[in-house]
Design an enzyme around this catalytic site. Sequence first.
Site, PDB file in Angstrom:
ATOM      1  N   PHE A 141     -45.278  81.876  89.519  1.00 38.49           N
ATOM      2  CA  PHE A 141     -45.074  81.891  90.962  1.00 38.49           C
ATOM      3  C   PHE A 141     -46.357  81.413  91.623  1.00 38.49           C
ATOM      4  O   PHE A 141     -47.374  82.105  91.624  1.00 38.49           O
ATOM      5  CB  PHE A 141     -44.718  83.277  91.494  1.00 38.49           C
ATOM      6  CG  PHE A 141     -44.432  83.249  92.977  1.00 38.49           C
ATOM      7  CD1 PHE A 141     -43.176  82.897  93.433  1.00 38.49           C
ATOM      8  CD2 PHE A 141     -45.425  83.524  93.900  1.00 38.49           C
ATOM      9  CE1 PHE A 141     -42.911  82.816  94.797  1.00 38.49           C
ATOM     10  CE2 PHE A 141     -45.172  83.451  95.268  1.00 38.49           C
ATOM     11  CZ  PHE A 141     -43.911  83.096  95.718  1.00 38.49           C
ATOM     12  N   ASP A 226     -54.860  80.393  89.199  1.00 32.90           N
ATOM     13  CA  ASP A 226     -54.326  80.848  90.477  1.00 32.90           C
ATOM     14  C   ASP A 226     -54.643  82.337  90.608  1.00 32.90           C
ATOM     15  O   ASP A 226     -53.911  83.186  90.103  1.00 32.90           O
ATOM     16  CB  ASP A 226     -52.818  80.597  90.524  1.00 32.90           C
ATOM     17  CG  ASP A 226     -52.186  81.037  91.843  1.00 32.90           C
ATOM     18  OD1 ASP A 226     -52.846  81.777  92.602  1.00 32.90           O
ATOM     19  OD2 ASP A 226     -51.026  80.657  92.097  1.00 32.90           O
ATOM     20  N   LYS A 255     -54.812  85.200 100.264  1.00 29.13           N
ATOM     21  CA  LYS A 255     -54.431  86.583 100.554  1.00 29.13           C
ATOM     22  C   LYS A 255     -55.608  87.438 101.018  1.00 29.13           C
ATOM     23  O   LYS A 255     -55.973  87.413 102.178  1.00 29.13           O
ATOM     24  CB  LYS A 255     -53.719  87.185  99.349  1.00 29.13           C
ATOM     25  CG  LYS A 255     -52.386  86.487  99.045  1.00 29.13           C
ATOM     26  CD  LYS A 255     -51.544  87.241  98.071  1.00 29.13           C
ATOM     27  CE  LYS A 255     -50.273  86.483  97.696  1.00 29.13           C
ATOM     28  NZ  LYS A 255     -49.334  86.274  98.810  1.00 29.13           N
TER      29      LYS A 255
END
Length: 400
Positions: A141, A226, A255
């Site tokens: 993801f 990531d 984030k």
Amino acid sequence: MTTTKDLIALESTLGAHNYQPLDVVLERGEGVYVYDTDGKRYLDCLSAYSAVNQGHCHPRILEAMIAQARKLTLTSRAFRNDQLGYFYEELAALTGSHKVLPMNTGAEAVESAIKAVRKWGYEVKGVEKNAAEIIVCANNFHGRTMGIVGFSTDPAARNNFGPFAPGFKVIPFGDAAAFEHAIGPNTVGFLVEPIQGEAGVIIPPAGYFTRVRELCSRNNVMLILDEIQTGLGRTGRLLAEEHEGIEADVTLLGKALSGGFYPVSAVLSNTDVLGVLQPGQHGSTFGGNPLACAVARMALKVLSEEGMIDNAARLGPYFLDGLGSIRSNHVKGVRGRGLMLAIDLYPEAGGARKFCYALRDLGILAKDTHTDTIRIAPPLVITRDEIDGALEQFAAVLEA
């Protein structure tokens, strides 16, 4: 008077139905807690998918945001601003990076890395034009943009959105032999999460990334980690790569880079990779804006100065042990690293979502994923007493 039911109906009527949130309407937050429109308090065990590592509405980040918002918010990159250079300097010093490319969202950071590594492949490695290949993992993801969903293996992400861009090869996650076999003369990068978060907090075997690092170095392949969810303290280290003592060639952050106040992301790399980008070849109107930089600078500062990473390293195993001690016929197993945890349920339990609703009723907000998994990721400012309280509620729901 507008009720919670009215607000839910308003969303349902006017909004696109691309999310299926739990039916709780939140209006404020502080630290590890959020409060709904009826004033009920909940312990947040999701942290906006790790965007709120520093806790909700951290006062020092809030103060930095207000102060900068009063002075200058946006210039575009047509002009320089007095915050961007300091943001580069502080982020590079903290992470050991040589170059920084600021963006806004995590998906933008991923897309930016793909572009830069492909260009590096053509101009530095010497790959044949338009033949560059990036290896990715099944159940990944990395976002939901068109470029990214093209190499997703999740049918919900892919179905009826094609055609997709070529140039990606999918292999199993955690299988170093599969990675070695997949590398070819046109391979320019390996894009991978240190821990697969959306897939259910899937942790690779010990030694996996050590071997991956060796293979990337041997074959001149850029290792792109990531760390948008795993980075900035979530796993008990600043970056999850530190658990195996390796260094990525390209690191993606987002984030928690803003503490949840503002969309901020960054691509971190060396001069070889980011040096291929010349004026006009990539950019973002909002990327690197002064408001974002001021917020991110303070978000990084409080993360380090207030011991949040150490707190995750210390209390993560405590939380995991507590979850593991719950005796329930529904629970297949628990796993985690730092404060990135998961509970796997047997299929016979009837799915994780109903357990998340039961937890909500007891004042705990957690998220189901992949049908049978409950994800748990509280803000890194959580205390031992707060974990003890959460464990009581988890036990009450899982043992029922």
